[in-house]
Scaffold this motif. Structure first.
Motif, PDB file in Angstrom:
ATOM      1  N   TRP A  27     -48.863  10.801   8.380  1.00 28.29           N
ATOM      2  CA  TRP A  27     -48.629   9.529   9.060  1.00 28.29           C
ATOM      3  C   TRP A  27     -49.163   9.532  10.484  1.00 28.29           C
ATOM      4  CZ3 TRP A  27     -45.209  13.129   7.433  1.00 28.29           C
ATOM      5  CH2 TRP A  27     -44.453  13.800   8.398  1.00 28.29           C
ATOM      6  N   ASP A  28     -49.659  10.687  10.940  1.00 20.75           N
ATOM      7  CA  ASP A  28     -50.258  10.766  12.275  1.00 20.75           C
ATOM      8  C   ASP A  28     -51.156  11.999  12.328  1.00 20.75           C
ATOM      9  OD1 ASP A  28     -48.507  12.923  12.484  1.00 20.75           O
ATOM     10  OD2 ASP A  28     -47.216  11.984  13.984  1.00 20.75           O
ATOM     11  N   ALA A  29     -51.779  12.212  13.472  1.00 15.62           N
ATOM     12  CA  ALA A  29     -52.719  13.321  13.594  1.00 15.62           C
ATOM     13  C   ALA A  29     -52.029  14.667  13.438  1.00 15.62           C
ATOM     14  CB  ALA A  29     -53.438  13.244  14.945  1.00 15.62           C
ATOM     15  N   SER A  31     -49.245  15.499  11.706  1.00 11.33           N
ATOM     16  CA  SER A  31     -48.923  15.795  10.311  1.00 11.33           C
ATOM     17  C   SER A  31     -50.195  16.035   9.509  1.00 11.33           C
ATOM     18  CB  SER A  31     -48.091  14.661   9.700  1.00 11.33           C
ATOM     19  OG  SER A  31     -48.747  13.409   9.798  1.00 11.33           O
ATOM     20  N   THR A  45     -53.709   8.123   4.046  1.00 11.44           N
ATOM     21  CA  THR A  45     -52.762   7.585   5.025  1.00 11.44           C
ATOM     22  C   THR A  45     -51.605   6.898   4.304  1.00 11.44           C
ATOM     23  OG1 THR A  45     -53.759   5.380   5.243  1.00 11.44           O
ATOM     24  CG2 THR A  45     -54.696   7.156   6.583  1.00 11.44           C
ATOM     25  N   TYR A  50     -46.412   5.525   8.810  1.00 12.70           N
ATOM     26  CA  TYR A  50     -46.840   5.116  10.148  1.00 12.70           C
ATOM     27  C   TYR A  50     -45.902   4.057  10.721  1.00 12.70           C
ATOM     28  CZ  TYR A  50     -49.644   3.129  13.906  1.00 12.70           C
ATOM     29  OH  TYR A  50     -50.065   2.661  15.123  1.00 12.70           O
ATOM     30  N   SER A  53     -42.866   5.634  12.117  1.00 11.12           N
ATOM     31  CA  SER A  53     -43.130   6.341  13.370  1.00 11.12           C
ATOM     32  C   SER A  53     -43.213   5.385  14.551  1.00 11.12           C
ATOM     33  CB  SER A  53     -44.417   7.159  13.266  1.00 11.12           C
ATOM     34  OG  SER A  53     -45.566   6.329  13.345  1.00 11.12           O
ATOM     35  N   LYS A  54     -43.504   4.123  14.265  1.00 10.31           N
ATOM     36  CA  LYS A  54     -43.573   3.091  15.313  1.00 10.31           C
ATOM     37  C   LYS A  54     -42.274   2.301  15.422  1.00 10.31           C
ATOM     38  CE  LYS A  54     -46.890   2.451  17.253  1.00 10.31           C
ATOM     39  NZ  LYS A  54     -47.419   3.130  18.468  1.00 10.31           N
ATOM     40  N   GLU A  67     -53.976  -1.821  14.012  1.00  9.55           N
ATOM     41  CA  GLU A  67     -53.057  -0.693  14.130  1.00  9.55           C
ATOM     42  C   GLU A  67     -53.253   0.300  12.988  1.00  9.55           C
ATOM     43  OE1 GLU A  67     -48.866  -1.813  15.937  1.00  9.55           O
ATOM     44  OE2 GLU A  67     -49.495  -3.348  14.500  1.00  9.55           O
ATOM     45  N   ASN A  71     -54.679   4.146  13.530  1.00 12.25           N
ATOM     46  CA  ASN A  71     -53.914   5.293  13.041  1.00 12.25           C
ATOM     47  C   ASN A  71     -54.754   6.129  12.072  1.00 12.25           C
ATOM     48  OD1 ASN A  71     -51.864   5.901  10.365  1.00 12.25           O
ATOM     49  ND2 ASN A  71     -51.319   6.838  12.317  1.00 12.25           N
ATOM     50  N   GLU A  74     -57.313   8.222  13.912  1.00  7.68           N
ATOM     51  CA  GLU A  74     -56.739   9.417  14.536  1.00  7.68           C
ATOM     52  C   GLU A  74     -56.547  10.517  13.495  1.00  7.68           C
ATOM     53  OE1 GLU A  74     -53.174   8.101  16.425  1.00  7.68           O
ATOM     54  OE2 GLU A  74     -54.223   7.053  18.043  1.00  7.68           O
ATOM     55  N   ILE A  75     -56.172  10.145  12.289  1.00 12.62           N
ATOM     56  CA  ILE A  75     -56.024  11.125  11.213  1.00 12.62           C
ATOM     57  C   ILE A  75     -57.382  11.694  10.831  1.00 12.62           C
ATOM     58  CG2 ILE A  75     -55.422  11.351   8.758  1.00 12.62           C
ATOM     59  CD1 ILE A  75     -53.068   9.421   9.348  1.00 12.62           C
TER      60      ILE A  75
END
Length: 280
Positions: A27-29, A31, A45, A50, A53-54, A67, A71, A74-75
């Protein structure tokens, strides 16, 4: 572009095996870096993970396309693995919007992504078949000009429409429209999964870790599945660990949860070593 083409070819080849592979969902870089270190061969993804997380719900209205793609980017930047994306409903009803979403996803470095036939409207939760097919066809036409593997999702079972025959008709139509991978989340049991796999001519993705029966990768592979994702369940597992740790501290004042925490030195080794000079 050469690197992206190579990632696309790697992702495509994974679906052509005689057994299923697991494509976990960071869900992010951070992880993504952890999952990459464990030897997985591709990542996908999760809009749900995500959103959590927000501090938002997993829903059509909670996250914008920008968004989601930021995200995903970034992954992509955090791993050398091919990354596919949860692109929800394509972020618009019109076929041309779905096509534009595919092009933008590719520009973010993604080499795959899914478009679903859910509308987000509880009064009319699933697109009529003809419109759903037009949306997949437009997305597929865009994908064919790119190094991009398109997954088409039939969402009946997530929207209280447990019609297996209609789900299969939709997946077959999506295949004919150009989808590379087919996905019907929420299928009730292994028999339904086996029936879907036998009825279509493209690789099938199944999600595990959500509610309902849970089957092993070996069982799913024997049923004909070629890709297994986990959706937002890894993110929920991580949040569950946070909740249990916090409840322990709040209720008993103890800190035994720390015995299960990843050592700081291990995380430091997994995360980016890049240092910034522009810290102002």
């Amino acid at each position: 572009m050469a690197e992206q083409q190579a990632k696309f070819e790697r992702l495509k080849a994974l679906h052509q095996r005689d057994e299923a592979f697991v494509i976990p969902n960071p869900w992010d870089a951070g992880s993504a870096r952890i999952l990459t270190s464990l030897g997985f061969e591709a990542l996908a993804t999760t809009s749900a993970g995500y959103a959590f997380s927000k501090g938002k719900r997993d829903s059509f209205a909670s996250l914008t396309r920008r968004e989601i793609l930021d995200n995903a980017g970034e992954i992509v930047d955090a791993t050398d693995l091919p990354v596919s994306a949860d692109l929800e409903d394509g972020f618009g009803a019109a076929p041309e919007i779905c096509a534009e979403t595919i092009r933008l996803a590719s520009a973010a470095g993604l080499v795959g992504g899914s478009i679903e036939d859910a509308t987000g409207d509880t009064a009319r939760p699933i697109y009529e078949l003809s419109q759903a097919v037009e949306r997949v066809q437009a997305a597929a036409e865009a994908a064919r000009t790119l190094p991009f593997l398109l997954t088409a999702r039939a969402e009946n079972f997530l929207w209280e429409r447990p019609d297996l025959d209609d789900t299969i008709r939709r997946l077959q139509a999506f295949s004919a429209a150009g989808a590379d991978v087919l996905y019907a989340p929420g299928l009730p049991d292994i028999d339904a999964i086996r029936t879907v796999c036998a009825a279509v001519d493209k690789p099938v993705n199944v999600v595990m870790g959500l509610k309902g029966p849970r089957y092993s990768v070996a069982e799913l592979s024997a049923a004909g599945v070629r890709r297994v994702s986990v959706g937002g369940s890894f993110a929920r597992a991580a949040l569950g660990a946070l909740l249990r740790a916090a409840e322990e501290v709040r209720s008993s004042g103890t800190f035994t949860y720390a015995a299960d925490a990843i050592p700081a030195v291990t995380l430091s080794q997994l995360m980016s070593q890049e240092k910034r000079d522009d810290r102002n």
